[in-house]
Enzyme design. Structure first.
Site, short mmCIF file in Angstrom:
data_model
loop_
_atom_site.label_atom_id
_atom_site.label_comp_id
_atom_site.label_asym_id
_atom_site.label_seq_id
_atom_site.Cartn_x
_atom_site.Cartn_y
_atom_site.Cartn_z
N MET A 31 0.84 -1.20 0.00
CA MET A 31 0.00 0.00 0.00
C MET A 31 0.88 1.25 0.00
O MET A 31 0.41 2.35 0.33
CB MET A 31 -0.94 0.00 1.20
CG MET A 31 -1.92 -1.18 1.13
SD MET A 31 -3.47 -0.90 1.99
CE MET A 31 -2.88 -0.56 3.63
N HIS A 35 9.12 0.94 3.27
CA HIS A 35 10.26 0.97 4.18
C HIS A 35 11.10 -0.30 3.96
O HIS A 35 10.79 -1.10 3.06
CB HIS A 35 9.79 1.08 5.64
CG HIS A 35 8.71 0.10 6.01
ND1 HIS A 35 8.94 -1.26 6.06
CD2 HIS A 35 7.41 0.27 6.30
CE1 HIS A 35 7.83 -1.89 6.40
NE2 HIS A 35 6.87 -0.98 6.53
N HIS A 38 9.40 -3.65 3.24
CA HIS A 38 8.91 -3.87 1.87
C HIS A 38 10.07 -4.19 0.91
O HIS A 38 9.96 -5.08 0.07
CB HIS A 38 8.20 -2.61 1.34
CG HIS A 38 6.97 -2.23 2.10
ND1 HIS A 38 6.92 -1.10 2.90
CD2 HIS A 38 5.76 -2.81 2.18
CE1 HIS A 38 5.71 -1.00 3.43
NE2 HIS A 38 4.99 -2.03 3.01
N LYS A 152 4.97 -9.87 9.32
CA LYS A 152 4.43 -9.02 10.39
C LYS A 152 2.90 -9.13 10.41
O LYS A 152 2.29 -9.18 11.46
CB LYS A 152 4.84 -7.56 10.23
CG LYS A 152 4.39 -6.72 11.43
CD LYS A 152 4.78 -5.30 11.32
CE LYS A 152 3.84 -4.52 10.47
NZ LYS A 152 2.50 -4.30 11.11
N ASP A 153 2.32 -9.18 9.22
CA ASP A 153 0.87 -9.40 9.10
C ASP A 153 0.65 -10.92 9.03
O ASP A 153 0.30 -11.47 7.98
CB ASP A 153 0.34 -8.69 7.86
CG ASP A 153 0.49 -7.18 7.99
OD1 ASP A 153 -0.15 -6.61 8.89
OD2 ASP A 153 1.27 -6.59 7.23
N VAL A 179 11.04 -7.16 9.61
CA VAL A 179 12.21 -6.27 9.72
C VAL A 179 11.92 -5.28 10.84
O VAL A 179 10.82 -4.73 10.93
CB VAL A 179 12.47 -5.54 8.38
CG1 VAL A 179 13.66 -4.60 8.50
CG2 VAL A 179 12.71 -6.57 7.26
N SER A 188 6.66 -0.55 10.22
CA SER A 188 5.30 -0.40 9.71
C SER A 188 5.10 1.04 9.26
O SER A 188 5.64 1.97 9.89
CB SER A 188 4.30 -0.72 10.83
OG SER A 188 3.01 -0.24 10.48
O1 PAF Z 1 -0.16 -5.72 3.57
C1 PAF Z 1 -0.57 -4.80 2.84
O2 PAF Z 1 0.11 -3.79 2.62
C2 PAF Z 1 -1.96 -4.91 2.22
O3 PAF Z 1 -2.85 -5.52 3.08
C3 PAF Z 1 -1.95 -5.62 0.85
C4 PAF Z 1 -1.51 -7.07 0.98
C5 PAF Z 1 -1.02 -4.89 -0.10
C6 PAF Z 1 -3.36 -5.61 0.26
O4 PAF Z 1 -3.82 -4.31 0.08
#
Ligand code: PAF
Length: 280
Positions: A31, A35, A38, A152-153, A179, A188
């Site tokens: 999204m 950082h 990602h 993390k998610d 991380v 985050s």
């Molecule tokens: O983890 C995220 O940033 C979001 O939930 C994702 C997987 C890109 C879906 O919008």
């Protein structure tokens, strides 16, 4: 040189060209406001594919009515530069109309029963429906062989794995390690919401996760471990949504069950909601 693409037919043309050459394609959905966490996913994806696409789309369908969709940080220039440095080939930047041609109200929705309804799903009703809805669309648009998501998610990764298995998407799902900042706070995009006063308190989440692990290894019972974790976080100024010990599939372990565990915490400091977890 990274190519930024907002037109779906152009994305399909690029991917079809790569596939004709026999290249493996990876997708890293994000999204934005990227950082090091990602960028580590892009580098992980690179190890499993010849070409990497990263999407940046702040997905309206996964935010609740009182959540931070409008103020979610948007930093497109910095994201593009960072992705290029991390080795990403294409930045996929769809508009809301491209993602949801019928509009978000009429959009076909996904729901993963069971796993979507506990923990994060219980605190954020409909959240994982929005995540699955957009991730299925991203898979359809980018046609990846591999896709990478951060651990993390933790629950999001589990929900996506379930969706991929159930719908038979021919996509390998990679989970990238969490991380952390030097003091242990999981990276985050939402960390920047923390006030100067709250930021130094935030590593207490990591310390509590470590204490939960130590409690489990030391033979303490689950109820005791969870109660102590909540007490510790509240004492540090957090409002606790959950602090739990689960099996890797997020089900509750039976009293005598052995095996791997994951500790998961969601807690708020002021208006900032933080989540983190620890597998052991
Ligand atoms: O983890 C995220 O940033 C979001 O939930 C994702 C997987 C890109 C879906 O919008």
């Amino acid at each position: 040189m990274i190519e930024t693409v907002s037109d779906l037919s152009r994305l399909r043309e690029i991917v079809a060209g790569w596939k004709r050459e026999g290249l493996r394609v990876a997708l890293v959905p994000t999204m934005g406001n990227l950082h090091a966490g990602h960028f580590s996913l892009v580098m992980l994806a690179r190890q499993y594919a010849d070409r990497v696409i990263s999407s940046v789309f702040v997905n309206p369908t996964q935010f609740g009515p009182h959540e931070d969709f409008a103020r979610y940080p948007r930093t497109p220039e910095a994201d593009m530069r960072g992705l290029e440095d991390a080795g990403c080939d294409v930045l996929w930047l769809p508009s809301v109309d491209t993602m949801y041609p019928l509009g978000t109200e009429l959009a076909m929705r996904m729901h993963a029963p069971g796993i979507s309804d506990v923990l994060e799903g219980a605190c954020r009703p409909g959240h994982f429906d929005g995540v699955c809805t957009v991730v299925a669309r991203l898979f359809n648009q980018a046609q990846p062989d591999v896709a990478a998501f951060g651990k993390k998610d933790y629950q999001q990764l589990a929900v996506i794995r379930q969706m991929v298995a159930d719908l038979g998407f021919p996509i390998e799902i990679l989970g990238g390690s969490i991380v952390r900042e030097a003091d242990g706070l999981a990276m985050s995009s939402r960390n920047q919401y923390l006030s100067a006063e709250d930021r130094p308190r935030s590593p207490e989440i990591r310390q509590t996760l470590l204490a939960m692990r130590d409690g489990h290894v030391g033979g303490a019972g689950r109820a005791e471990i969870e109660a102590e974790a909540a007490r510790r976080l509240q004492a540090a100024g957090f409002a606790v949504d959950y602090a739990v010990l689960r099996q890797p599939d997020l089900t509750e372990p039976g009293a005598d069950s052995q095996g791997a565990r994951v500790a998961l915490i969601a807690a708020r400091l002021g208006n900032t909601r933080l989540i983190d977890n620890l597998e052991f």
